[in-house]
Motif scaffolding. Structure first.
Motif, short mmCIF file in Angstrom:
data_model
loop_
_atom_site.label_atom_id
_atom_site.label_comp_id
_atom_site.label_asym_id
_atom_site.label_seq_id
_atom_site.Cartn_x
_atom_site.Cartn_y
_atom_site.Cartn_z
N LYS A 616 0.98 -0.78 -0.08
CA LYS A 616 0.12 0.24 -0.06
C LYS A 616 0.91 1.78 -0.57
O LYS A 616 0.32 2.40 -0.61
N ASN A 617 2.19 1.10 0.91
CA ASN A 617 2.57 2.54 1.32
C ASN A 617 3.71 2.32 -0.47
O ASN A 617 3.62 4.10 -0.82
N GLN A 618 3.51 1.50 -0.86
CA GLN A 618 4.14 1.74 -1.84
C GLN A 618 3.35 1.49 -3.72
O GLN A 618 3.98 3.10 -4.57
N GLN A 619 2.12 1.73 -3.55
CA GLN A 619 1.35 2.18 -4.91
C GLN A 619 1.12 4.06 -3.96
O GLN A 619 0.99 4.45 -5.13
N LEU A 620 0.83 4.18 -2.47
CA LEU A 620 1.07 5.61 -2.86
C LEU A 620 1.89 6.11 -2.85
O LEU A 620 1.99 7.42 -3.68
N SER A 621 3.16 5.76 -3.37
CA SER A 621 4.46 6.55 -3.49
C SER A 621 4.32 6.46 -4.82
O SER A 621 4.33 7.32 -6.00
N ARG A 622 3.06 5.92 -5.47
CA ARG A 622 3.56 5.82 -6.97
C ARG A 622 2.04 6.94 -7.94
O ARG A 622 2.27 7.00 -8.40
N ILE A 623 1.33 6.66 -7.02
CA ILE A 623 0.09 7.92 -7.35
C ILE A 623 1.10 9.00 -6.87
O ILE A 623 0.42 9.84 -7.70
N SER A 624 2.20 9.42 -6.08
CA SER A 624 2.75 11.20 -5.99
C SER A 624 3.36 10.91 -6.55
O SER A 624 3.34 11.93 -7.52
N ALA A 625 4.14 10.08 -6.93
CA ALA A 625 4.50 9.96 -7.98
C ALA A 625 4.49 10.41 -9.49
O ALA A 625 4.26 12.05 -10.19
N GLU A 626 2.49 9.74 -9.33
CA GLU A 626 2.05 10.42 -10.99
C GLU A 626 1.07 11.81 -11.17
O GLU A 626 1.40 12.43 -11.78
N LEU A 627 1.83 12.29 -9.77
CA LEU A 627 1.17 13.76 -9.50
C LEU A 627 2.32 14.72 -10.05
O LEU A 627 2.00 16.29 -9.84
N THR A 628 3.15 14.17 -10.21
CA THR A 628 4.64 15.21 -10.35
C THR A 628 4.95 15.21 -12.04
O THR A 628 5.34 15.69 -12.43
N SER A 629 4.25 14.05 -12.63
CA SER A 629 4.69 13.90 -14.36
C SER A 629 3.88 14.06 -15.06
O SER A 629 2.09 14.28 -14.90
N PRO A 630 3.91 14.40 -16.04
CA PRO A 630 2.58 15.61 -17.04
C PRO A 630 2.08 14.65 -17.13
O PRO A 630 0.68 14.87 -17.27
N ALA A 658 -5.92 7.49 -3.74
CA ALA A 658 -4.98 7.61 -2.69
C ALA A 658 -5.81 7.62 -1.58
O ALA A 658 -5.12 6.16 -0.57
N LYS A 659 -6.67 8.39 -0.71
CA LYS A 659 -8.07 8.16 0.43
C LYS A 659 -8.18 6.34 0.43
O LYS A 659 -8.15 5.92 0.86
N ALA A 660 -8.35 6.22 -0.53
CA ALA A 660 -9.18 4.81 -1.06
C ALA A 660 -8.25 3.95 -0.94
O ALA A 660 -8.54 2.29 -0.04
#
Length: 936
Positions: A616-630, A658-660
């Motif tokens: 879950k932590n890794q997936q939340l990190s991927r979501i955060s990364a998506e929010l920095t990529s065009p 992310a919240k889900a």
């Protein structure tokens, strides 16, 4: 210059009984035996002008890979002319004296596949795979740009490709961590070192490039005596010699390209830097300059990198990600060039963890490998993985990694086309003691430590194009070699016979036999997909899939990773719009053991709570990364705008909400698994060199007793909410040197219908390099590195999507130009006779090249099943294409596309872009990048 689509794969099941596995599966084949299977027979000759020609005969398909490698790359560039080698690679696609049109015009008329050109430190190469009937023409074209190019290079052509290259640079620089490459080369190599600058070059140097400069560059490096030509495929040495002599023999020798001296530099002292970037995670790097492939230590360094961070079970993965949970991603790579290399280790810090602690542990693990060396099992696993990868790659004759590449690289760098065999033999012979010694030799030298932290970037160094000077009218260059050679009789596609069988429990097995290389590839595919994700809990499916190989009832995640590596196998999961699957690859010699592991993963995942929390932590990190990529930002926004908020396909919001995801429990994952990853929703697809009877028996033994548990999941497409009204959504991403544009329009198309006419029509509009939109923004205006538009085909809905990155100051003008392109295409400027002819010719003649590999056949089998097409669908395409008319294609496009329905998503710096968008005439909605996570 090429765009490739990614196929899907699948999942796992938790609470079902362990299958009846084959307990007597043989041990994995030793790596030395795998290495013996890698062989590329070849012959070679030289022309009097010095051109070295290497020929590999491979009769599996009526195609020939043509690959020309020049002994020139960025390491040959003098100060003030960085980026010249790469700029010239682009110029070589803009026409030559006897073939003055864009190079892709000619390759498309031949049905070429796997075509491109690349430049790096050591070389520039050009390659295409063509029907054997087009070999004469392909050799004419390659010889023309080798010996007859200068008359085609004009100020306009240089300006055009300068702009394209600068947008290629912006595109790379615009990505998270995109500026690290500059810090890396500047720190590891002196400015005067041949490897001391990046291949893409500096904006100022590209600005200064003149026609005289690039012509001088050509004269100094592009002679036949400075090149290697490889032909691999349906051709023999005698035929090759006749044709190559005919087309290349008259080209005079050029100057010898002198390879510069390039010692491996050692830093005087350790160097540590911190740079800011708009990234989601702090990333810690450790880097060294090391020897290249011409040094016997390179292979041992490859193994060291694999042990540290290349294997799934690497030291860094096991310690920092799995056990200590300090990092969410780690890697180690030894990137070998001809004369030097760069050994790079990195770790992405888990949010909330002190980076200093991660850095300390990273250094300790590296030090331990250096001090104590790897185990024999670790060395064998790296060697097996690499050997299996090479076997798979050699199924292709050309492209980026086929037989032609292996032969050309060895010939150019080591004067030995068979050098790949020496590398593999060294790999199989590596020992822990040698890896330890080589690691100590090179990785105890002073390190370059770079830390990238979230923050505003430094000011971007933009281009300053030289003032345009009115050039004297240029007389059109006149050909001197006659007309293009005629095409021979094209061979028809021979698609493998597809056979069907059923396992004991009714699961359908769809099979095709291919024996070009001794591998088996397959997938178990479930009727699920993005549409099956859980409403209100988006990301449930992604987390379920991530848990796939993180532990079964009999193996933990480390044991699974090690087992895959010993087998040389890969097992991966993924989902498309309508299907979810688990895919596998294995050397056929290890099929039994690989299927034992595959079945265990699919049927018996444990969903251990501690592992669920970690993933879950890794997936939340991927979501955060998506929010920095065009691209990540745009992809998270478009589904609900194009499909309508409540439609099943609108669930495709990247890695989820992310919240889900933060609230998901083990029970949520088990419930999804039992509803969707089950035998009554499954089909198995396999392409193998092993006979159907053997394959069926192997799957029956492992899946034939599988029974479903509980009620099956149901997808509801009955309620379709309205897509968004046309507008512009501007996602504000400061410090962006480019704007990423994603445009989408709903259509009434259904994926299971016959969409061949409209997809064929789109070849002219947006689906090809020569398409209207790409030629407009890339070639005519040079505001973009590339534009691609396509119908996003799914079972129940098929919108049209277009994506491109454009320089920031041309964002508004780019959208206006694209709007005009679309409107013209569906009204007054339909497909021209020339466009129609090249589309149909390419569609037919490229078919044999498109299905050269088992992976391509496997994907086609799954597509046929999803869209309810017959097994021989691709074999019937030539007849369908020949029956089309331009008017029919125009009518299909006009019925499907309404340019006024497009929603435009722009990811860029609002301070630079907003004013441009206001003039377009559509409502503009601005969303800060950080707020995209809250868009539901």
């Amino acid at each position: 210059m090429t765009v490739k689509l990614l196929a899907l794969s699948g999942v796992a099941l938790a609470t079902l009984a362990t299958p009846a596995l084959a307990q007597t599966a043989p041990k994995p084949v030793p790596v030395a035996d795998l290495v013996k299977q890698v062989d590329i027979p070849y012959s070679e000759f030289r022309l009097p002008n010095g051109l070295r020609v290497i020929v590999n005969t491979d009769r599996k398909a009526p195609v020939v890979a043509v690959s020309v490698w020049y002994n020139v790359g960025s390491k040959f560039e003098p100060k003030g002319k960085t980026g010249f080698a790469h700029l010239f690679e682009h110029l070589m696609f803009n026409g030559s004296e006897n073939a003055p049109k864009d190079y892709f015009t000619y390759t498309k008329a031949m049905g070429a596949t796997d075509l491109n050109g690349t430049t790096y430190f050591d070389r520039t190469n050009y390659f295409e795979t063509v029907p054997v009937a087009a070999l004469d023409r392909a050799l004419f074209l390659e010889s023309d740009r080798m010996g007859y190019l200068l008359g085609a290079i004009t100020p306009a052509v240089v300006d055009e490709q300068r702009g394209v290259v600068q947008n290629e640079k912006r595109q790379g620089d615009n990505q998270p961590y995109g500026l690290v490459q500059y810090k890396q080369t500047e720190a590891l190599f002196p400015a005067t070192h041949p490897y001391g600058h990046t291949t893409i070059g500096a904006m100022a140097d590209l600005d200064s490039a003149s026609v005289a400069d690039v012509k001088e560059w050509f004269r100094g490096h592009y002679g036949p005596n400075n090149a290697v030509l490889v032909l691999s495929g349906d051709v023999d040495a005698a035929t090759a010699k006749t044709l190559v002599t005919k087309y290349f023999g008259a080209i005079p020798k050029g100057p010898e390209s002198v390879v510069p001296t390039a010692d491996v530099p050692t830093l005087a002292a350790p160097k540590s830097e911190v740079m800011k970037d708009r990234v989601s995670n702090t990333r810690i790097y450790r880097m060294w300059a090391v020897p290249g492939i011409n040094n016997p230590d390179a292979v041992a360094l490859d193994v060291a990198a694999g042990v540290l961070g290349g294997l799934s079970s690497s030291r860094l993965d096991n310690a920092l990600v799995r056990k200590e949970k300090l990092a969410v991603r780690v890697s180690a790579n030894n990137e070998s060039f001809a004369q030097v290399g760069m050994f790079v280790v990195s770790a992405d810090v888990r949010p909330g963890v002190d980076p200093a602690l991660v850095a300390k542990r990273l250094d300790e693990i590296i030090a331990d490998v250096i001090a104590n060396g790897p185990t024999a099992d670790e060395v064998a696993r790296v060697a097996t993985r690499d050997a299996a990868g090479r076997i798979a790659g050699l199924e292709s004759t050309g492209g980026f990694g086929g037989k032609a590449v292996a032969l050309a690289e060895g010939a150019l760098y080591e004067n030995d086309p068979g050098f790949y065999k020496k590398q593999l033999a060294e790999l199989a012979a590596e020992t822990p003691a040698r890896v330890k010694a080589v690691s100590a030799k090179w990785l105890t030298r002073p390190v370059y430590a770079l830390t990238v932290v979230p923050g505003a970037r430094e000011a971007y160094v933009e281009a300053t194009p030289p003032a345009k000077v009115a050039a004297a009218p240029e007389a059109p260059f006149k050909g001197t070699r006659g007309a293009l050679p005629p095409l021979g009789t094209l061979s028809s596609l021979v698609f493998p016979k597809v056979e069907h069988a059923k396992l004991k429990n009714g699961i359908e097995l769809v099979y095709a036999y291919r024996n070009a290389v001794p591998i088996t590839q397959g997938a178990i595919v479930f009727d699920a997909g993005i549409a099956a994700d859980v409403a209100g809990k988006l990301g449930t499916q992604a987390l379920t899939l991530d848990m796939l190989d993180e532990g079964t009832t009999t193996r933990d995640s480390i044991a699974i990773a090690e087992a895959k590596e010993r087998l040389g196998a890969s097992i991966n999961s993924g989902s498309g719009s309508d299907r979810t699957g688990v895919g596998f690859f294995t050397p056929s010699a290890n099929l039994a053991g690989s299927l034992d592991l595959f079945a265990d993963i699919v049927r018996n995942p444990k969903f251990d709570p501690a592992e669920v929390a970690r993933l879950k932590n890794q997936q939340l990190s991927r979501i955060s990364a998506e929010l920095t990529s065009p691209q990540g930002l745009a992809s998270r926004v478009y589904p609900k705008l194009v499909y309508g908020a409540a439609y099943p396909y609108a669930k495709g919001l990247g890695s989820g909400d992310a919240k889900a995801v933060a609230a998901l429990t083990r029970d949520d994952l088990v419930a999804f698994q039992q509803a969707w990853i089950r035998p009554d929703k499954a089909k198995i697809f396999v392409v193998s060199d092993r006979p159907l009877a053997e394959v069926k028996a192997a799957f029956d033994a492992r899946f034939g007793d599988w029974k479903p548990t509980g009620p099956a999941g149901v997808k509801d497409f009955s309620v379709k909410t309205a897509p968004s009204a046309p507008k512009i959504v501007l996602i504000d991403r400061p410090d962006s040197p480019q704007s990423f544009i994603l445009a989408g329009a709903p259509t009434s198309l259904v994926g299971t219908d016959d969409l061949l006419p409209v997809i064929t029509a789109n070849d002219t509009l947006g689906g090809d390099f020569l398409s209207r939109v790409n030629m407009d923004l890339r070639e005519a205006r040079h505001w973009s590195y590339g534009v691609n538009g396509s119908f996003r085909r799914a079972q129940y809905d098929t919108p049209y999507l277009l994506g491109t990155g454009v320089q920031a100051d041309k964002t508004g003008e780019s959208i206006k130009s694209l709007q005009t392109d679309f409107a013209d295409f569906v009204t007054t400027k339909g497909i021209t006779p020339e466009e129609f002819e090249r589309t149909i010719t390419d569609a037919i003649s490229s078919l044999p090249g498109n299905f050269e590999t088992s992976a391509a056949v496997l994907g086609a089998m799954q597509q046929n099943d999803l869209y309810r097409r017959p097994d021989d669908y691709y074999a019937t395409l030539p007849q369908k294409y020949r029956a089309f008319t331009a008017g029919q294609l125009d009518a299909a496009a006009r019925a499907a596309l309404d340019p006024k329905r497009f929603v435009w998503i722009v990811v860029g710096d609002a301070s630079k872009v907003r004013g441009q968008l206001d003039s377009i005439g559509l409502p503009v909605e601005v969303i800060p990048a950080a707020s995209v996570a809250d868009v539901r």
